[in-house]
Motif scaffolding. Sequence first.
Motif, PDB file in Angstrom:
ATOM      1  N   GLU A 218      -3.622   6.446  -0.183  1.00 21.75           N
ATOM      2  CA  GLU A 218      -2.762   6.482   1.003  1.00 21.75           C
ATOM      3  C   GLU A 218      -2.155   5.109   1.291  1.00 21.75           C
ATOM      4  O   GLU A 218      -0.956   4.983   1.541  1.00 21.75           O
ATOM      5  CB  GLU A 218      -3.544   6.974   2.220  1.00 21.75           C
ATOM      6  CG  GLU A 218      -2.666   7.177   3.433  1.00 21.75           C
ATOM      7  CD  GLU A 218      -3.425   7.793   4.605  1.00 21.75           C
ATOM      8  OE1 GLU A 218      -2.843   7.819   5.690  1.00 21.75           O
ATOM      9  OE2 GLU A 218      -4.580   8.227   4.429  1.00 21.75           O
ATOM     10  N   LYS A 219      -2.966   4.066   1.219  1.00 19.58           N
ATOM     11  CA  LYS A 219      -2.489   2.700   1.445  1.00 19.58           C
ATOM     12  C   LYS A 219      -1.445   2.318   0.387  1.00 19.58           C
ATOM     13  O   LYS A 219      -0.404   1.739   0.701  1.00 19.58           O
ATOM     14  CB  LYS A 219      -3.670   1.737   1.400  1.00 19.58           C
ATOM     15  CG  LYS A 219      -3.314   0.292   1.589  1.00 19.58           C
ATOM     16  CD  LYS A 219      -4.563  -0.574   1.489  1.00 19.58           C
ATOM     17  CE  LYS A 219      -4.217  -2.028   1.394  1.00 19.58           C
ATOM     18  NZ  LYS A 219      -5.371  -2.853   1.088  1.00 19.58           N
ATOM     19  N   ASP A 220      -1.718   2.645  -0.868  1.00 24.04           N
ATOM     20  CA  ASP A 220      -0.790   2.308  -1.943  1.00 24.04           C
ATOM     21  C   ASP A 220       0.517   3.088  -1.834  1.00 24.04           C
ATOM     22  O   ASP A 220       1.587   2.575  -2.153  1.00 24.04           O
ATOM     23  CB  ASP A 220      -1.443   2.557  -3.305  1.00 24.04           C
ATOM     24  CG  ASP A 220      -2.564   1.571  -3.581  1.00 24.04           C
ATOM     25  OD1 ASP A 220      -2.590   0.507  -2.937  1.00 24.04           O
ATOM     26  OD2 ASP A 220      -3.401   1.878  -4.442  1.00 24.04           O
ATOM     27  N   LEU A 221       0.434   4.329  -1.379  1.00 32.99           N
ATOM     28  CA  LEU A 221       1.642   5.131  -1.205  1.00 32.99           C
ATOM     29  C   LEU A 221       2.524   4.523  -0.122  1.00 32.99           C
ATOM     30  O   LEU A 221       3.752   4.469  -0.263  1.00 32.99           O
ATOM     31  CB  LEU A 221       1.276   6.578  -0.872  1.00 32.99           C
ATOM     32  CG  LEU A 221       2.428   7.564  -0.831  1.00 32.99           C
ATOM     33  CD1 LEU A 221       3.158   7.603  -2.169  1.00 32.99           C
ATOM     34  CD2 LEU A 221       1.917   8.944  -0.472  1.00 32.99           C
ATOM     35  N   GLU A 222       1.914   4.046   0.954  1.00 30.91           N
ATOM     36  CA  GLU A 222       2.676   3.371   2.002  1.00 30.91           C
ATOM     37  C   GLU A 222       3.374   2.131   1.447  1.00 30.91           C
ATOM     38  O   GLU A 222       4.533   1.869   1.762  1.00 30.91           O
ATOM     39  CB  GLU A 222       1.760   2.986   3.164  1.00 30.91           C
ATOM     40  CG  GLU A 222       1.298   4.176   3.991  1.00 30.91           C
ATOM     41  CD  GLU A 222       0.257   3.794   5.029  1.00 30.91           C
ATOM     42  OE1 GLU A 222       0.023   2.583   5.259  1.00 30.91           O
ATOM     43  OE2 GLU A 222      -0.336   4.724   5.615  1.00 30.91           O
ATOM     44  N   ALA A 223       2.675   1.379   0.609  1.00 26.47           N
ATOM     45  CA  ALA A 223       3.274   0.189  -0.006  1.00 26.47           C
ATOM     46  C   ALA A 223       4.434   0.582  -0.917  1.00 26.47           C
ATOM     47  O   ALA A 223       5.456  -0.092  -0.964  1.00 26.47           O
ATOM     48  CB  ALA A 223       2.224  -0.595  -0.788  1.00 26.47           C
ATOM     49  N   ALA A 224       4.284   1.702  -1.624  1.00 25.74           N
ATOM     50  CA  ALA A 224       5.353   2.168  -2.520  1.00 25.74           C
ATOM     51  C   ALA A 224       6.589   2.545  -1.721  1.00 25.74           C
ATOM     52  O   ALA A 224       7.718   2.295  -2.144  1.00 25.74           O
ATOM     53  CB  ALA A 224       4.874   3.352  -3.349  1.00 25.74           C
ATOM     54  N   ASP A 225       6.383   3.143  -0.554  1.00 27.91           N
ATOM     55  CA  ASP A 225       7.519   3.502   0.288  1.00 27.91           C
ATOM     56  C   ASP A 225       8.301   2.278   0.729  1.00 27.91           C
ATOM     57  O   ASP A 225       9.503   2.336   0.928  1.00 27.91           O
ATOM     58  CB  ASP A 225       7.055   4.274   1.527  1.00 27.91           C
ATOM     59  CG  ASP A 225       6.699   5.716   1.208  1.00 27.91           C
ATOM     60  OD1 ASP A 225       7.122   6.211   0.143  1.00 27.91           O
ATOM     61  OD2 ASP A 225       5.988   6.343   2.013  1.00 27.91           O
ATOM     62  N   LYS A 226       7.612   1.149   0.863  1.00 22.90           N
ATOM     63  CA  LYS A 226       8.277  -0.094   1.254  1.00 22.90           C
ATOM     64  C   LYS A 226       8.931  -0.757   0.055  1.00 22.90           C
ATOM     65  O   LYS A 226       9.665  -1.717   0.193  1.00 22.90           O
ATOM     66  CB  LYS A 226       7.270  -1.047   1.902  1.00 22.90           C
ATOM     67  CG  LYS A 226       6.754  -0.540   3.224  1.00 22.90           C
ATOM     68  CD  LYS A 226       5.715  -1.467   3.791  1.00 22.90           C
ATOM     69  CE  LYS A 226       5.129  -0.872   5.063  1.00 22.90           C
ATOM     70  NZ  LYS A 226       4.017  -1.665   5.563  1.00 22.90           N
ATOM     71  N   GLY A 227       8.660  -0.259  -1.143  1.00 22.23           N
ATOM     72  CA  GLY A 227       9.266  -0.805  -2.359  1.00 22.23           C
ATOM     73  C   GLY A 227       8.364  -1.795  -3.046  1.00 22.23           C
ATOM     74  O   GLY A 227       8.306  -2.953  -2.658  1.00 22.23           O
ATOM     75  N   MET A 228       7.625  -1.349  -4.040  1.00 24.23           N
ATOM     76  CA  MET A 228       6.753  -2.256  -4.788  1.00 24.23           C
ATOM     77  C   MET A 228       7.622  -3.229  -5.570  1.00 24.23           C
ATOM     78  O   MET A 228       8.659  -2.871  -6.088  1.00 24.23           O
ATOM     79  CB  MET A 228       5.851  -1.453  -5.720  1.00 24.23           C
ATOM     80  CG  MET A 228       4.918  -0.532  -4.956  1.00 24.23           C
ATOM     81  SD  MET A 228       3.818   0.355  -6.032  1.00 24.23           S
ATOM     82  CE  MET A 228       2.725  -0.950  -6.516  1.00 24.23           C
ATOM     83  N   GLN A 229       7.177  -4.453  -5.629  1.00 19.30           N
ATOM     84  CA  GLN A 229       7.961  -5.499  -6.261  1.00 19.30           C
ATOM     85  C   GLN A 229       7.590  -5.654  -7.732  1.00 19.30           C
ATOM     86  O   GLN A 229       6.432  -5.757  -8.077  1.00 19.30           O
ATOM     87  CB  GLN A 229       7.731  -6.831  -5.537  1.00 19.30           C
ATOM     88  CG  GLN A 229       8.171  -6.795  -4.095  1.00 19.30           C
ATOM     89  CD  GLN A 229       9.653  -6.578  -3.956  1.00 19.30           C
ATOM     90  OE1 GLN A 229      10.438  -7.218  -4.649  1.00 19.30           O
ATOM     91  NE2 GLN A 229      10.051  -5.666  -3.095  1.00 19.30           N
TER      92      GLN A 229
END
Length: 144
Positions: free
Chosen positions: A88-99
């Motif tokens: 869930e935490k990683d999915l939220e980060a992906a929504d913000k655009g992983m660098q």
Amino acid sequence: MTDIHCHVLPFVDDGSDSLETSISMLEEQIRQGVKNVILTPHYRKGFYCADNKEIVESFNELKALAKQKGLDVNLYLGREISIYGNFEKDLEAADKGMQRPAAKETDEKCPVCGKMMLKKRSRFGEYLVCSDETCKGKINLTST
């Protein structure tokens, strides 16, 4: 027939490593009677981190090329997601655009438009891409 799981998009996961390979994969699917293909690149933190913009751009590029070549296939975009502890935490980060690592400027000129090329890296190795986002100029630097 519909293929609901494949890795045809180039440069985004452990599937295709070029547009040419992607087209060959689609041609083989058509020969086997597949009419609908749901492209499902991986999402797995630390391994396959292509952001959504990059995936959509790759999908649109492949879809346009398949149409240009007259391939009788319908392409749809999906995603294969690995579920794990911090998902869930990683999915939220992906929504913000992983660098991804930043592209590096080069002295090379694009063979398509003449603008400067940028060096990028994928899991398949290094490649050059035109600095003009509207240009499709790419050069694979990894020998196969």
